[in-house]
Enzyme design. Structure first.
Site, PDB file in Angstrom:
ATOM      1  N   GLU A   1       0.830  -1.216   0.000  1.00  0.00           N
ATOM      2  CA  GLU A   1       0.000   0.000   0.000  1.00  0.00           C
ATOM      3  C   GLU A   1       0.858   1.258   0.000  1.00  0.00           C
ATOM      4  OE1 GLU A   1      -3.719   1.866   2.620  1.00  0.00           O
ATOM      5  OE2 GLU A   1      -2.495   0.274   3.458  1.00  0.00           O
TER       6      GLU A   1
ATOM      7  N   LYS B   1      -8.415   4.889  -2.658  1.00  0.00           N
ATOM      8  CA  LYS B   1      -9.046   4.284  -1.487  1.00  0.00           C
ATOM      9  C   LYS B   1     -10.285   5.089  -1.118  1.00  0.00           C
ATOM     10  CE  LYS B   1      -7.777   2.549   3.121  1.00  0.00           C
ATOM     11  NZ  LYS B   1      -6.675   2.418   4.106  1.00  0.00           N
TER      12      LYS B   1
ATOM     13  N   CYS C   1      -6.009  -2.279   2.067  1.00  0.00           N
ATOM     14  CA  CYS C   1      -6.074  -2.374   3.520  1.00  0.00           C
ATOM     15  C   CYS C   1      -7.502  -2.582   4.031  1.00  0.00           C
ATOM     16  CB  CYS C   1      -5.430  -1.125   4.116  1.00  0.00           C
ATOM     17  SG  CYS C   1      -4.864  -1.304   5.830  1.00  0.00           S
TER      18      CYS C   1
END
Length: 339
Positions: A47, A129, A163
């Site tokens: 990430e 995200k 995540c």
């Protein structure tokens, strides 16, 4: 969709070059070249790996993190730009699909962005995200539904989440409905402790089982020296440890390699796509096991914008707007895409 081929995949657990976009980019290029020597066709990095995950925001109070936040702005990645050009060339040179996490800068905002480069170097997907987690909300802006899509690549139909997006079952289901064959997960690594690594394992194996796809998951790694660089407070080093689970999971929820939980390395495995059919013939959660007459997901796939400009068509007299009922069209897989 081809369910007969085999793809060699790699998940990279490596350390960034802290505070250096160019240094970390060079390490990415070196790792791609290393993976190519093993015949890898798909590689997944951690990430926001370029330039580095904002670990500072996890250990510093907001009032003190301004300096580090500003430094991250200066080292962040423009898309497109020199970093994406370099990775694109590497992907094309080795005929490899590359999934890379970056801190993307667009003018005055930063985003947690996942980039998918196809084997011909094309940027097949840029997604952000959708909701930064906890401390991350002080660093990044929010993404939108435009990135919740699966793309056709040289290695198959590929989706990605970052995540704790994996704790949003609707986000995962949005990708599942598009029949992803390979799911790419990215986590920061070296955070929270062993409990984080355990949670990642449960989450990744569950997604593989539920979606009936392969999962290639990459986490980052911090050395003892890097923890000292992030904070001199040794009491905080324990929360910059653990939390690593770099692995490749089969559609039956089985790790195909020994997971990497410490240090740097590549987890490499061959993905036999016939295992997707083997799993889905028993449980296809977006097909014969779905109940769209009872449960449906609505996805707003429009990109966000702070301005709406009337088109020339609407200015000259567009057709009347559809009613709410007319604008929602159920698809055969039970998903409602709202324009």
């Amino acid at each position: 969709m081809d369910y007969t081929k085999t793809v060699r995949a790699a998940a990279a657990q490596i350390s960034p070059v802290l505070f250096s976009r160019d240094g970390t980019t060079e390490k990415v290029l070196e790792t791609i070249a290393q993976a190519a020597q093993s015949g890898v066709q798909l590689i997944v990095f951690p990430e926001t790996f370029i330039p580095y995950y904002p670990y500072f925001s996890f250990v510093q109070p907001p009032v003190l993190m301004g300096k580090e936040h500003m430094r991250l702005y200066e080292e962040a990645v423009a898309v497109p730009g020199p970093v994406t050009d370099a990775v694109s060339r590497a992907a094309r040179s080795y005929g490899m699909v590359v999934v890379l996490g970056v801190n993307e800068r667009e003018a005055g905002s930063l985003y947690n962005t996942q980039l998918v480069f196809d084997a011909d170097g094309t940027l097949a997907l840029k997604r952000r995200k959708i909701t930064p987690t906890y401390h991350e909300r002080m660093v990044w802006g929010q993404g939108d539904g435009a990135g919740l899509k699966v793309v056709d690549t040289a290695v198959g139909r590929l989706g990605a989440l970052a995540c704790w997006e994996h704790y949003n079952p609707l986000a995962r289901y949005a990708l599942m409905t598009q029949h992803e064959q390979i799911h790419c997960g990215q986590f920061p690594g070296s955070m929270v402790g062993q409990i984080f690594g355990d949670q990642i394992e449960v989450t990744m194996r569950h997604h593989a089982l539920e979606s009936g796809c392969f999962v290639v998951n990459a986490t980052g790694w911090l050395t003892a020296e890097q923890k000292q660089q992030i904070t001199p407070d040794e009491n905080l080093h324990r929360v910059l440890s653990g939390g690593c689970y770099t692995a490749i999971i089969s559609p039956e929820g089985v790790p195909l390699t020994e997971p990497i939980t410490e240090g740097e390395g590549l987890a490499i495995a061959d993905l036999d796509f016939s295992l997707i059919t083997k799993r889905k013939r028993m449980m296809d959660s977006v097909g014969h096991y779905a109940r769209p007459d009872l449960l449906r997901l609505t996805v707003n796939a429009e990109p966000w914008s702070v301005v709406e400009m009337p088109s020339a068509h609407s200015a000259q007299g567009a057709a009347p707007a559809l009613s709410e009922e007319e604008s929602v069209k159920p698809s055969s897989n039970g998903v409602e895409l709202t324009a």
